[in-house]
Each structure stands twice: as C-alpha cells, then as structure tokens.
Design a protein around this motif. Structure first.
Motif, short mmCIF file in Angstrom:
data_model
loop_
_atom_site.label_atom_id
_atom_site.label_comp_id
_atom_site.label_asym_id
_atom_site.label_seq_id
_atom_site.Cartn_x
_atom_site.Cartn_y
_atom_site.Cartn_z
N GLY A 78 26.80 -71.69 4.50
CA GLY A 78 25.87 -72.71 4.86
C GLY A 78 25.44 -72.25 6.25
O GLY A 78 24.03 -71.93 6.78
N ARG A 79 26.35 -72.12 7.31
CA ARG A 79 26.05 -71.57 8.64
C ARG A 79 25.32 -70.22 8.62
O ARG A 79 24.65 -69.94 9.43
N ASN A 80 26.11 -69.28 7.88
CA ASN A 80 25.59 -67.87 7.90
C ASN A 80 24.09 -67.99 7.49
O ASN A 80 23.32 -67.17 7.98
N GLN A 81 23.68 -68.88 6.44
CA GLN A 81 22.32 -68.98 6.02
C GLN A 81 21.22 -69.28 7.37
O GLN A 81 20.34 -68.65 7.48
N VAL A 82 21.83 -70.30 8.15
CA VAL A 82 20.97 -70.69 8.99
C VAL A 82 21.01 -69.61 10.16
O VAL A 82 20.17 -69.30 10.83
N TYR A 83 22.29 -69.18 10.48
CA TYR A 83 22.19 -68.06 11.59
C TYR A 83 21.42 -66.79 11.22
O TYR A 83 20.70 -66.25 12.16
N VAL A 84 21.66 -66.44 9.98
CA VAL A 84 20.86 -65.14 10.05
C VAL A 84 19.43 -65.22 9.89
O VAL A 84 18.66 -64.56 10.19
N THR A 85 18.81 -66.53 9.19
CA THR A 85 17.39 -66.82 9.20
C THR A 85 17.06 -66.83 10.60
O THR A 85 15.97 -66.13 10.86
N GLU A 86 17.63 -67.49 11.60
CA GLU A 86 17.28 -67.78 13.03
C GLU A 86 17.11 -66.20 13.47
O GLU A 86 16.49 -65.77 14.29
N TRP A 87 18.50 -65.25 13.40
CA TRP A 87 18.23 -64.04 13.74
C TRP A 87 17.19 -63.35 13.34
O TRP A 87 16.49 -62.65 13.98
N ASN A 88 16.71 -63.11 12.00
CA ASN A 88 15.66 -62.59 11.61
C ASN A 88 14.40 -63.17 12.05
O ASN A 88 13.33 -62.43 12.57
N ASN A 89 14.19 -64.52 12.32
CA ASN A 89 13.06 -65.18 13.02
C ASN A 89 12.95 -64.62 14.38
O ASN A 89 11.77 -63.88 14.91
N ARG A 90 13.82 -64.03 15.08
CA ARG A 90 13.81 -63.24 16.40
C ARG A 90 13.53 -62.19 16.35
O ARG A 90 12.88 -61.46 17.27
N PRO A 99 14.04 -57.87 22.40
CA PRO A 99 14.16 -56.78 21.33
C PRO A 99 15.37 -55.94 21.34
O PRO A 99 15.77 -55.29 20.21
N ASN A 100 15.85 -55.80 22.47
CA ASN A 100 17.05 -55.28 22.83
C ASN A 100 18.39 -55.93 22.29
O ASN A 100 19.18 -55.29 21.61
N LEU A 101 18.36 -57.37 21.86
CA LEU A 101 19.33 -57.80 21.24
C LEU A 101 19.12 -57.94 19.56
O LEU A 101 20.00 -58.05 18.89
N TYR A 102 17.65 -58.27 19.23
CA TYR A 102 17.49 -58.54 17.94
C TYR A 102 16.68 -57.28 17.42
O TYR A 102 15.36 -57.36 17.40
N GLU A 103 17.35 -56.15 16.94
CA GLU A 103 16.68 -54.95 16.72
C GLU A 103 16.21 -54.79 15.31
O GLU A 103 15.03 -54.41 14.98
N MET A 104 17.22 -55.26 14.40
CA MET A 104 16.67 -55.05 12.84
C MET A 104 17.14 -56.28 12.25
O MET A 104 18.10 -57.15 12.55
N ARG A 105 16.66 -56.52 11.08
CA ARG A 105 16.64 -57.65 10.29
C ARG A 105 17.90 -57.65 9.73
O ARG A 105 18.68 -56.45 9.40
N ILE A 106 18.77 -58.75 9.33
CA ILE A 106 19.73 -58.95 8.30
C ILE A 106 19.55 -59.18 7.07
O ILE A 106 18.85 -60.36 6.87
#
Length: 144
Positions: A78-90, A99-106
């Motif tokens: 459940g947490r991974n789904q929230v975290y990865v969704t937020e990561w991908n939004n960023r 963009p140096n922190l969030y370069e590619m989607r997971i």
C-alpha cells in the motif's frame, strides 16, 4: 522483461509474471573508488529484481530501517503504491520538481505480486530517499 532505471539513485525493477520465494540479498560496493552502495534482491530465475545504488543506503538499511517482518506485506504494498505514484508524478513535472532527483519513472504494478523482500526494499529505499533529500510523498512523514 521490463527494466526501470532511476539514474543518480539507480532503482531498477525487472518484472515478469511470477515471483519465486527464493530470494538473495547482496550488499557490496562495485568499485571501491566510487562512494556508493549496491543492494540487490532477486529470485533465482531473475523474474523480479531490485537494484539500488545510492551512497549510504546499505548502511542505513542495516542500522536504521525497521527489521524485516515489522510491517506486513500488504502495508508495504500500500505504501509503495502511494510512494511510487508520487515519485512518477514528480518525474512528469520536471519544471516543478528537481529533475536531478526524479529522472525516470518506476514501473511498480500493484496487480503483480512482487513478494515481501522486493516490497521491503522498495519501501525502505523510499523512506531513505525522503529522509536524505528532505522530501515527503503522499502526506506521510517518512520515518524508519
């Protein structure tokens, strides 16, 4: 197989159709001249694999993260789904987020059963990333 690479803080997930419970964990430094850790979790057939290369993550995982089986697999998923969704939004908003922190989607699919170890590693990396980079995903305060 799918391959997701997050450069700079390299998080790689290779996904196929089934996760075997024979999992190995290896922590090593690939090149002593580089100040980075490498943590790898994979099953024997390499249907799912997570590789994280980030300075300090191995020692943080060993010293600060909660022990395995502290959280249930459903909690981690459940947490991974929230975290990865937020990561991908960023990742999709480079003008707003570094963009140096969030370069590619997971590519984390909640419909695939990755198993406890893969979810444990992704969850703890997300906690480590948030604490190290002073970020917050999904309204949750990151804590080990």
């Amino acid at each position: 197989m799918k391959k997701i690479i997050v450069p700079l803080l390299f998080l790689v997930v290779l996904a196929s159709c089934h996760f075997d419970k024979n999992i190995t964990t290896k922590a090593k430094t690939p090149d002593k001249s580089k100040a980075s850790d490498r943590v790898r979790i994979a099953n024997d057939s390499l249907e799912y694999e997570v590789i994280i290369i980030d300075p300090g993550f191995s020692s943080w995982l060993a010293s600060t993260a909660r022990p395995r089986n502290f959280n249930s697999e459903s909690y981690l998923e459940g947490r991974n789904q929230v975290y990865v969704t937020e990561w991908n939004n960023r990742v999709n908003q480079p003008q707003r987020y570094n963009p140096n922190l969030y370069e590619m989607r997971i590519d984390y699919n909640p419909n695939i059963h990755y198993g406890y170890e893969v979810n444990y590693l992704i969850y703890n990396y997300m906690i480590y990333f948030q604490m190290t980079n002073k970020q917050q995903f999904g309204g949750f305060v990151p804590r080990p």
